[in-house]
Design a protein around this motif. Structure first.
Motif, PDB file in Angstrom:
ATOM      1  N   MET A 182      39.962  65.530  43.580  1.00 13.55           N
ATOM      2  CA  MET A 182      39.719  64.730  42.376  1.00 13.55           C
ATOM      3  C   MET A 182      38.215  64.712  42.095  1.00 13.55           C
ATOM      4  SD  MET A 182      40.686  63.012  39.790  1.00 13.55           S
ATOM      5  CE  MET A 182      42.427  62.742  40.072  1.00 13.55           C
ATOM      6  N   LYS A 183      37.865  65.046  40.873  1.00 12.15           N
ATOM      7  CA  LYS A 183      36.449  65.080  40.482  1.00 12.15           C
ATOM      8  C   LYS A 183      35.952  63.679  40.116  1.00 12.15           C
ATOM      9  CE  LYS A 183      37.545  68.190  37.342  1.00 12.15           C
ATOM     10  NZ  LYS A 183      38.799  68.650  37.915  1.00 12.15           N
ATOM     11  N   VAL A 184      34.643  63.507  40.237  1.00 13.08           N
ATOM     12  CA  VAL A 184      33.982  62.333  39.687  1.00 13.08           C
ATOM     13  C   VAL A 184      32.981  62.844  38.656  1.00 13.08           C
ATOM     14  CG1 VAL A 184      32.188  62.221  41.487  1.00 13.08           C
ATOM     15  CG2 VAL A 184      32.743  60.180  40.171  1.00 13.08           C
ATOM     16  N   LYS A 185      32.935  62.172  37.508  1.00 15.01           N
ATOM     17  CA  LYS A 185      31.992  62.544  36.454  1.00 15.01           C
ATOM     18  C   LYS A 185      30.793  61.611  36.512  1.00 15.01           C
ATOM     19  CE  LYS A 185      31.420  63.203  31.502  1.00 15.01           C
ATOM     20  NZ  LYS A 185      31.980  63.049  30.155  1.00 15.01           N
ATOM     21  N   VAL A 186      29.610  62.222  36.557  1.00 18.33           N
ATOM     22  CA  VAL A 186      28.358  61.463  36.539  1.00 18.33           C
ATOM     23  C   VAL A 186      27.549  62.010  35.375  1.00 18.33           C
ATOM     24  CG1 VAL A 186      26.326  60.735  37.819  1.00 18.33           C
ATOM     25  CG2 VAL A 186      28.432  61.284  39.060  1.00 18.33           C
ATOM     26  N   GLN A 187      27.450  61.246  34.296  1.00 14.80           N
ATOM     27  CA  GLN A 187      26.839  61.698  33.049  1.00 14.80           C
ATOM     28  C   GLN A 187      27.537  62.974  32.598  1.00 14.80           C
ATOM     29  OE1 GLN A 187      22.576  61.613  33.709  1.00 14.80           O
ATOM     30  NE2 GLN A 187      22.690  59.523  34.443  1.00 14.80           N
ATOM     31  N   ASN A 188      26.846  64.136  32.581  1.00 14.48           N
ATOM     32  CA  ASN A 188      27.488  65.373  32.151  1.00 14.48           C
ATOM     33  C   ASN A 188      27.848  66.299  33.314  1.00 14.48           C
ATOM     34  OD1 ASN A 188      27.274  64.767  29.362  1.00 14.48           O
ATOM     35  ND2 ASN A 188      25.116  65.314  29.447  1.00 14.48           N
ATOM     36  N   ASP A 189      27.713  65.813  34.531  1.00 16.09           N
ATOM     37  CA  ASP A 189      27.995  66.620  35.705  1.00 16.09           C
ATOM     38  C   ASP A 189      29.325  66.214  36.341  1.00 16.09           C
ATOM     39  OD1 ASP A 189      25.522  67.815  35.313  1.00 16.09           O
ATOM     40  OD2 ASP A 189      24.501  66.494  36.729  1.00 16.09           O
ATOM     41  N   VAL A 193      35.960  62.204  49.813  1.00 15.28           N
ATOM     42  CA  VAL A 193      36.878  61.066  49.677  1.00 15.28           C
ATOM     43  C   VAL A 193      36.209  60.073  48.741  1.00 15.28           C
ATOM     44  CG1 VAL A 193      38.077  59.176  50.878  1.00 15.28           C
ATOM     45  CG2 VAL A 193      37.751  61.376  52.044  1.00 15.28           C
ATOM     46  N   MET A 194      37.007  59.421  47.909  1.00 14.78           N
ATOM     47  CA  MET A 194      36.470  58.313  47.110  1.00 14.78           C
ATOM     48  C   MET A 194      37.562  57.279  46.880  1.00 14.78           C
ATOM     49  SD  MET A 194      35.939  59.729  43.220  1.00 14.78           S
ATOM     50  CE  MET A 194      37.135  60.842  42.486  1.00 14.78           C
ATOM     51  N   VAL A 195      37.119  56.058  46.636  1.00 18.67           N
ATOM     52  CA  VAL A 195      38.020  54.965  46.285  1.00 18.67           C
ATOM     53  C   VAL A 195      37.650  54.513  44.888  1.00 18.67           C
ATOM     54  CG1 VAL A 195      38.773  52.619  46.824  1.00 18.67           C
ATOM     55  CG2 VAL A 195      38.304  54.239  48.685  1.00 18.67           C
ATOM     56  N   VAL A 196      38.679  54.423  44.049  1.00 18.89           N
ATOM     57  CA  VAL A 196      38.474  54.105  42.639  1.00 18.89           C
ATOM     58  C   VAL A 196      39.258  52.850  42.296  1.00 18.89           C
ATOM     59  CG1 VAL A 196      38.868  54.946  40.284  1.00 18.89           C
ATOM     60  CG2 VAL A 196      38.119  56.524  42.065  1.00 18.89           C
ATOM     61  N   TYR A 197      38.617  51.973  41.558  1.00 19.17           N
ATOM     62  CA  TYR A 197      39.292  50.785  41.044  1.00 19.17           C
ATOM     63  C   TYR A 197      40.093  51.223  39.819  1.00 19.17           C
ATOM     64  CZ  TYR A 197      39.949  45.953  39.544  1.00 19.17           C
ATOM     65  OH  TYR A 197      40.494  44.743  39.175  1.00 19.17           O
ATOM     66  N   ASP A 198      41.400  51.351  39.974  1.00 18.42           N
ATOM     67  CA  ASP A 198      42.243  52.012  38.974  1.00 18.42           C
ATOM     68  C   ASP A 198      42.248  51.380  37.599  1.00 18.42           C
ATOM     69  OD1 ASP A 198      43.001  54.240  40.253  1.00 18.42           O
ATOM     70  OD2 ASP A 198      44.993  53.561  40.808  1.00 18.42           O
ATOM     71  N   ARG A 199      42.037  50.098  37.520  1.00 20.51           N
ATOM     72  CA  ARG A 199      42.062  49.470  36.198  1.00 20.51           C
ATOM     73  C   ARG A 199      40.952  49.993  35.298  1.00 20.51           C
ATOM     74  NH1 ARG A 199      43.240  43.719  38.786  1.00 20.51           N
ATOM     75  NH2 ARG A 199      45.455  43.989  39.165  1.00 20.51           N
ATOM     76  N   GLN A 200      39.955  50.615  35.909  1.00 25.26           N
ATOM     77  CA  GLN A 200      38.836  51.160  35.143  1.00 25.26           C
ATOM     78  C   GLN A 200      38.989  52.654  34.871  1.00 25.26           C
ATOM     79  OE1 GLN A 200      36.183  49.267  34.148  1.00 25.26           O
ATOM     80  NE2 GLN A 200      37.167  47.482  35.020  1.00 25.26           N
ATOM     81  N   ASN A 201      40.039  53.298  35.413  1.00 23.89           N
ATOM     82  CA  ASN A 201      40.047  54.756  35.445  1.00 23.89           C
ATOM     83  C   ASN A 201      41.316  55.406  34.924  1.00 23.89           C
ATOM     84  OD1 ASN A 201      37.638  56.196  36.815  1.00 23.89           O
ATOM     85  ND2 ASN A 201      37.831  54.199  37.774  1.00 23.89           N
ATOM     86  N   HIS A 202      41.890  54.896  33.877  1.00 23.26           N
ATOM     87  CA  HIS A 202      43.089  55.518  33.319  1.00 23.26           C
ATOM     88  C   HIS A 202      42.756  56.531  32.233  1.00 23.26           C
ATOM     89  CE1 HIS A 202      45.872  53.172  35.610  1.00 23.26           C
ATOM     90  NE2 HIS A 202      45.317  52.050  35.228  1.00 23.26           N
ATOM     91  N   GLU A 203      41.470  56.782  31.998  1.00 26.36           N
ATOM     92  CA  GLU A 203      41.097  57.609  30.856  1.00 26.36           C
ATOM     93  C   GLU A 203      41.315  59.106  31.075  1.00 26.36           C
ATOM     94  OE1 GLU A 203      37.194  57.418  33.184  1.00 26.36           O
ATOM     95  OE2 GLU A 203      38.965  56.187  32.930  1.00 26.36           O
ATOM     96  N   ASN A 204      41.433  59.577  32.315  1.00 28.40           N
ATOM     97  CA  ASN A 204      41.568  61.007  32.528  1.00 28.40           C
ATOM     98  C   ASN A 204      42.308  61.295  33.827  1.00 28.40           C
ATOM     99  OD1 ASN A 204      40.730  63.867  33.316  1.00 28.40           O
ATOM    100  ND2 ASN A 204      39.932  63.658  31.229  1.00 28.40           N
ATOM    101  N   ASP A 205      43.216  62.274  33.790  1.00 28.83           N
ATOM    102  CA  ASP A 205      43.977  62.649  34.985  1.00 28.83           C
ATOM    103  C   ASP A 205      43.208  63.581  35.913  1.00 28.83           C
ATOM    104  OD1 ASP A 205      46.214  61.182  34.357  1.00 28.83           O
ATOM    105  OD2 ASP A 205      47.238  62.830  33.360  1.00 28.83           O
ATOM    106  N   TYR A 206      42.112  64.170  35.460  1.00 29.24           N
ATOM    107  CA  TYR A 206      41.434  65.199  36.237  1.00 29.24           C
ATOM    108  C   TYR A 206      40.068  64.781  36.774  1.00 29.24           C
ATOM    109  CZ  TYR A 206      45.215  68.039  34.522  1.00 29.24           C
ATOM    110  OH  TYR A 206      46.463  68.515  34.244  1.00 29.24           O
ATOM    111  N   TYR A 207      39.559  63.656  36.333  1.00 29.37           N
ATOM    112  CA  TYR A 207      38.312  63.157  36.898  1.00 29.37           C
ATOM    113  C   TYR A 207      38.247  61.648  36.734  1.00 29.37           C
ATOM    114  CZ  TYR A 207      36.487  63.015  32.075  1.00 29.37           C
ATOM    115  OH  TYR A 207      36.302  62.766  30.739  1.00 29.37           O
ATOM    116  N   LYS A 208      37.410  61.024  37.556  1.00 32.06           N
ATOM    117  CA  LYS A 208      37.211  59.585  37.533  1.00 32.06           C
ATOM    118  C   LYS A 208      35.739  59.291  37.253  1.00 32.06           C
ATOM    119  CE  LYS A 208      41.489  59.144  38.481  1.00 32.06           C
ATOM    120  NZ  LYS A 208      42.401  58.825  37.381  1.00 32.06           N
ATOM    121  N   THR A 209      35.484  58.101  36.745  1.00 29.73           N
ATOM    122  CA  THR A 209      34.111  57.746  36.393  1.00 29.73           C
ATOM    123  C   THR A 209      33.618  56.473  37.085  1.00 29.73           C
ATOM    124  OG1 THR A 209      34.872  56.506  34.461  1.00 29.73           O
ATOM    125  CG2 THR A 209      34.281  58.826  34.110  1.00 29.73           C
ATOM    126  N   SER A 210      34.506  55.755  37.766  1.00 30.80           N
ATOM    127  CA  SER A 210      34.112  54.451  38.302  1.00 30.80           C
ATOM    128  C   SER A 210      34.515  54.241  39.759  1.00 30.80           C
ATOM    129  CB  SER A 210      34.707  53.336  37.442  1.00 30.80           C
ATOM    130  OG  SER A 210      34.293  53.467  36.111  1.00 30.80           O
TER     131      SER A 210
END
Length: 198
Positions: A72-79, A85-102
């Motif tokens: 699973m990718k993480v997006k940081v600005q344009n990168d 491994v990462m843990v994501v707070y899902d309520r903030q991350n429903h915007e994309n199935d292929y990367y997370k931002t939070s």
């Protein structure tokens, strides 16, 4: 894990389209595609151990957070990066199935070819993420873990076999011994021998 840099700039849309169809993972850093190669036995075991420990805790607590492992990718600005491994707070991350931002926690397992990037470029990029609370660097060839926390002003704390790491963002602790379960390196072998003798 080795990262090979290819001097070919891509747009975000082209990159994401290529990653959905491709069999080799790539990171996108400043428009440059970086191919990622396979990881070692130690690297894989550490990834799996950390993911399993975090996932079990989150499941037991019926947490709104989700643990992800290396695809699973993480997006940081344009990168775009692939954290181990990462843990994501899902309520903030429903915007994309292929990367997370939070993500609230990002963990990277260090290898000789990625150490410099993980400790510098990625650390700086990840720490700019608004919700990130902990950034963790795990050595694979020795038993040493470096934890940077937002609460400490991103100062490093070091953990070794016999220690326990507390992750404030998800209110849980994991022992260093569990992170290095079945990992074959000198420190782990010496620790196991010491435990047997005591």
């Amino acid at each position: 894990m080795r990262v090979d840099y290819v001097e070919h700039r891509l747009s975000e849309a082209d990159y994401l389209e290529g990653e959905q169809d491709g069999q080799i993972r790539h990171e996108l850093i400043d428009g440059i595609v970086c191919a990622m190669t396979g990881a070692s036995d130690k690297h894989n075991k550490i990834n799996g151990n950390v993911f399993a420990e975090l996932r079990n805790v989150l499941k037991q607590r019926q947490s709104p957070c989700t643990a992800y492992i290396n695809d699973m990718k993480v997006k940081v600005q344009n990168d775009f990066y692939y954290p181990d491994v990462m843990v994501v707070y899902d309520r903030q991350n429903h915007e994309n199935d292929y990367y997370k931002t939070s993500p609230v926690i990002i963990i990277e397992v260090l290898s000789p070819t990625t150490r410099r990037i993980d400790k510098t470029l990625k650390r700086e990029a990840y720490q700019s993420l608004e919700l990130l609370q902990e950034y963790v660097l795990i050595e694979q060839d020795k038993a040493e873990i470096e934890v940077f926390t937002r609460q400490s002003g991103w100062q490093a704390a070091y953990y070794y076999l016999g220690d326990t790491i507390y992750f404030e963002s998800i209110d849980t602790s994991i022992s260093v011994e569990d992170i290095y379960y079945q990992v074959d390196n000198e420190d782990v072998s010496a620790f196991i021998q010491e435990q047997r003798q005591s």
